[in-house]
Design a protein around this motif. Sequence first.
Motif, mmCIF file in Angstrom:
data_model
loop_
_atom_site.group_PDB
_atom_site.id
_atom_site.type_symbol
_atom_site.label_atom_id
_atom_site.label_comp_id
_atom_site.label_asym_id
_atom_site.label_seq_id
_atom_site.Cartn_x
_atom_site.Cartn_y
_atom_site.Cartn_z
ATOM 1 N N TYR A 1 1.378 2.077 3.565
ATOM 2 C CA TYR A 1 1.496 3.239 4.457
ATOM 3 C C TYR A 1 0.105 3.795 4.753
ATOM 4 C CZ TYR A 1 6.383 3.053 3.020
ATOM 5 O OH TYR A 1 7.665 2.642 2.770
ATOM 6 N N PHE A 2 -0.131 4.121 6.012
ATOM 7 C CA PHE A 2 -1.422 4.633 6.465
ATOM 8 C C PHE A 2 -1.253 6.039 7.032
ATOM 9 C CE2 PHE A 2 -1.762 0.084 6.574
ATOM 10 C CZ PHE A 2 -3.077 -0.202 6.248
ATOM 11 N N GLU A 3 -2.285 6.867 6.809
ATOM 12 C CA GLU A 3 -2.400 8.157 7.480
ATOM 13 C C GLU A 3 -3.775 8.220 8.118
ATOM 14 O OE1 GLU A 3 0.486 11.466 5.451
ATOM 15 O OE2 GLU A 3 -1.597 11.443 4.854
ATOM 16 N N TYR B 1 -7.526 1.257 10.619
ATOM 17 C CA TYR B 1 -8.718 2.084 10.412
ATOM 18 C C TYR B 1 -9.434 2.362 11.738
ATOM 19 C CZ TYR B 1 -13.510 3.275 9.133
ATOM 20 O OH TYR B 1 -14.736 3.884 9.052
ATOM 21 N N LEU B 2 -9.639 1.326 12.546
ATOM 22 C CA LEU B 2 -10.382 1.490 13.794
ATOM 23 C C LEU B 2 -9.656 2.407 14.779
ATOM 24 C CD1 LEU B 2 -11.742 -2.110 14.484
ATOM 25 C CD2 LEU B 2 -13.006 -0.120 13.666
ATOM 26 N N SER B 3 -8.331 2.424 14.707
ATOM 27 C CA SER B 3 -7.562 3.248 15.644
ATOM 28 C C SER B 3 -7.121 4.571 15.034
ATOM 29 C CB SER B 3 -6.333 2.477 16.127
ATOM 30 O OG SER B 3 -5.499 2.150 15.028
ATOM 31 N N ARG B 4 -7.496 4.803 13.764
ATOM 32 C CA ARG B 4 -7.114 6.033 13.073
ATOM 33 C C ARG B 4 -5.603 6.270 13.169
ATOM 34 N NH1 ARG B 4 -11.590 5.731 10.957
ATOM 35 N NH2 ARG B 4 -13.225 7.306 11.087
ATOM 36 N N GLU B 5 -4.837 5.194 13.073
ATOM 37 C CA GLU B 5 -3.400 5.293 13.278
ATOM 38 C C GLU B 5 -2.652 5.656 11.995
ATOM 39 O OE1 GLU B 5 -0.820 5.625 14.810
ATOM 40 O OE2 GLU B 5 -1.451 5.443 16.864
ATOM 41 N N THR B 6 -1.522 6.289 12.172
ATOM 42 C CA THR B 6 -0.580 6.585 11.099
ATOM 43 C C THR B 6 0.620 5.668 11.278
ATOM 44 O OG1 THR B 6 -1.265 8.894 10.885
ATOM 45 C CG2 THR B 6 0.948 8.337 10.129
ATOM 46 N N GLY B 7 0.975 4.964 10.228
ATOM 47 C CA GLY B 7 2.095 4.034 10.358
ATOM 48 C C GLY B 7 2.259 3.174 9.129
ATOM 49 N N LYS C 1 5.105 5.120 12.040
ATOM 50 C CA LYS C 1 5.984 6.129 11.466
ATOM 51 C C LYS C 1 5.131 7.036 10.590
ATOM 52 C CE LYS C 1 9.659 2.647 11.259
ATOM 53 N NZ LYS C 1 10.560 1.877 10.362
ATOM 54 N N GLU C 2 5.730 8.110 10.102
ATOM 55 C CA GLU C 2 4.971 9.060 9.289
ATOM 56 C C GLU C 2 5.636 9.279 7.932
ATOM 57 O OE1 GLU C 2 4.098 12.602 11.436
ATOM 58 O OE2 GLU C 2 3.153 11.557 13.107
ATOM 59 N N LYS C 3 6.162 8.204 7.361
ATOM 60 C CA LYS C 3 6.864 8.319 6.078
ATOM 61 C C LYS C 3 5.941 8.755 4.952
ATOM 62 C CE LYS C 3 10.577 4.990 6.966
ATOM 63 N NZ LYS C 3 11.193 3.716 6.528
ATOM 64 N N ALA C 4 4.678 8.326 5.014
ATOM 65 C CA ALA C 4 3.762 8.638 3.916
ATOM 66 C C ALA C 4 3.522 10.136 3.769
ATOM 67 C CB ALA C 4 2.431 7.912 4.119
ATOM 68 N N ALA C 5 3.769 10.880 4.828
ATOM 69 C CA ALA C 5 3.535 12.334 4.764
ATOM 70 C C ALA C 5 4.409 13.000 3.704
ATOM 71 C CB ALA C 5 3.793 12.957 6.127
ATOM 72 N N ALA C 6 5.547 12.368 3.382
ATOM 73 C CA ALA C 6 6.467 12.958 2.421
ATOM 74 C C ALA C 6 6.088 12.657 0.971
ATOM 75 C CB ALA C 6 7.882 12.446 2.681
ATOM 76 N N GLU C 7 5.117 11.761 0.754
ATOM 77 C CA GLU C 7 4.738 11.394 -0.608
ATOM 78 C C GLU C 7 3.920 12.515 -1.243
ATOM 79 O OE1 GLU C 7 5.919 8.943 -2.200
ATOM 80 O OE2 GLU C 7 6.936 8.045 -0.478
ATOM 81 N N SER C 8 4.253 12.850 -2.484
ATOM 82 C CA SER C 8 3.558 13.940 -3.169
ATOM 83 C C SER C 8 2.218 13.503 -3.744
ATOM 84 C CB SER C 8 4.443 14.493 -4.297
ATOM 85 O OG SER C 8 4.777 13.469 -5.219
#
Length: 449
Positions: A255-257, A235-241, A345-352
């Motif tokens: 998974y985080f976005e 959260y503090l780093s606004r990271e996706t992973g 990684k950006e795997k969560a981007a593929a979740e509908s």
Amino acid sequence: MAPRILVVDDNPELLSLLVQLLEDEGYEVSGVGRGAQAVEKARGQPPAAAVLDLLLPDMMGFQVADALRKQQPQLPLIFITGVFKGGKHAVDARQKYAPADYFEKPFDAARLLEAVRRAVPYTKPAPAPAPEAAPAGGDAFEDVDLDIDVEEEGTQDTLELTGRVKVTGGNLTAEIRGANLTAAPLVPSGPAALVRPPPPPGGRPAQPRPAPVAPPSSRRGELRDNLPALITAFYLSRETGELGLQRGKVKKVVYFERGMPVFALSNLLADRFGSFLVRVGKIKPEQLEDAAAVAAASQRRTGDVLVERGLLKDTERMYYVGQQVKAIIYSLFAWEDGTWVMSFKEKAAAESIKLDAHPANLIVRGVKKLYKPERLRGMIQPEDRLIPSVAPAYQLEDVDLERWETELLPRVDGHRTVAELLALANRPEPVVQGFLVALMSLGMLERQG
């Protein structure tokens, strides 16, 4: 040789995240949690740039900057702070130190990485091809397959879930309200309903795989009451992973976005979508067994078959997927041991369908509902005196509090012991302890002294 970056932050989980972020870009990184350590480390291994938190346990970040500049007058500095906020502090820092950049928590880790690249340009060498297979006998997190169901040893925890869930799907964001749910432990009713259907003869259609590349470095550690801090680091780093957690054969991944937890997966049998619907009473075990058999024969998802048979409305699927994701995340708060690994990684981007929940509320509810009384008693003592944190990770408006909690919070000022706060709250001891530990987990309260 890659340039060395010195990173100084007393939050171990955030420090691990930042170190890994820079290492993945090819930099050599020295990460320390104290100002004196930073000065000593820089003396023995002069860095090409330094990323400094301004509030450290032993000295101020500005003091560290002064000491580093004495050793290296032209050393590029990047400041991050959770307390010295507002334009004045940034202006003062720029006038005195001419830093490469100045970030306030929560900050965008991608921007911080760009600031490091500007200060210390470096091109990461092309990765070497990945080995064909991991060595036998390894105990790496990745060795546990999420596509293989396992049963949890011991008794499962009953999860109480609020009926409200906020989810996003495509361009739609919906807040759906229903009755509160109770996810009871899964009671096996037959092997066909509980075991993932095997692939049909000939196997499933082959999925295209990307060309093999060397896996990025990852940070690992022991899970010891630091799940809230790991979530907060994203959260503090606004990271996706991804944040992977493992206990024995059980593996779960959150998974985080951009710092927000949006999805979760598990190899635990009870966490599968069909099993979850059984646990909350939406469908019966025999209905799941039948639908799972049809799904296996037709190579479809069990959820699609349930919708087709009228056992689950298509409009309900988004709601129950959101609740399932919440349940997987909440269940992790019951873990008192295990290991964790974070990666970008950006795997969560593929979740509908994605959960739309603030991490502060997930942490508060997870601690209050899943930390057992004996665990809470080990984390907070009757004689402790708590005070508001100087640099909280979250703001009070981020947290949904009950009325009695808002009335008690102003009295948590260091003048009263935890025992006295328990008496003032006039609530069961574990309830009050859970509230106090939850706010400590958010970095909003800390022990005096």
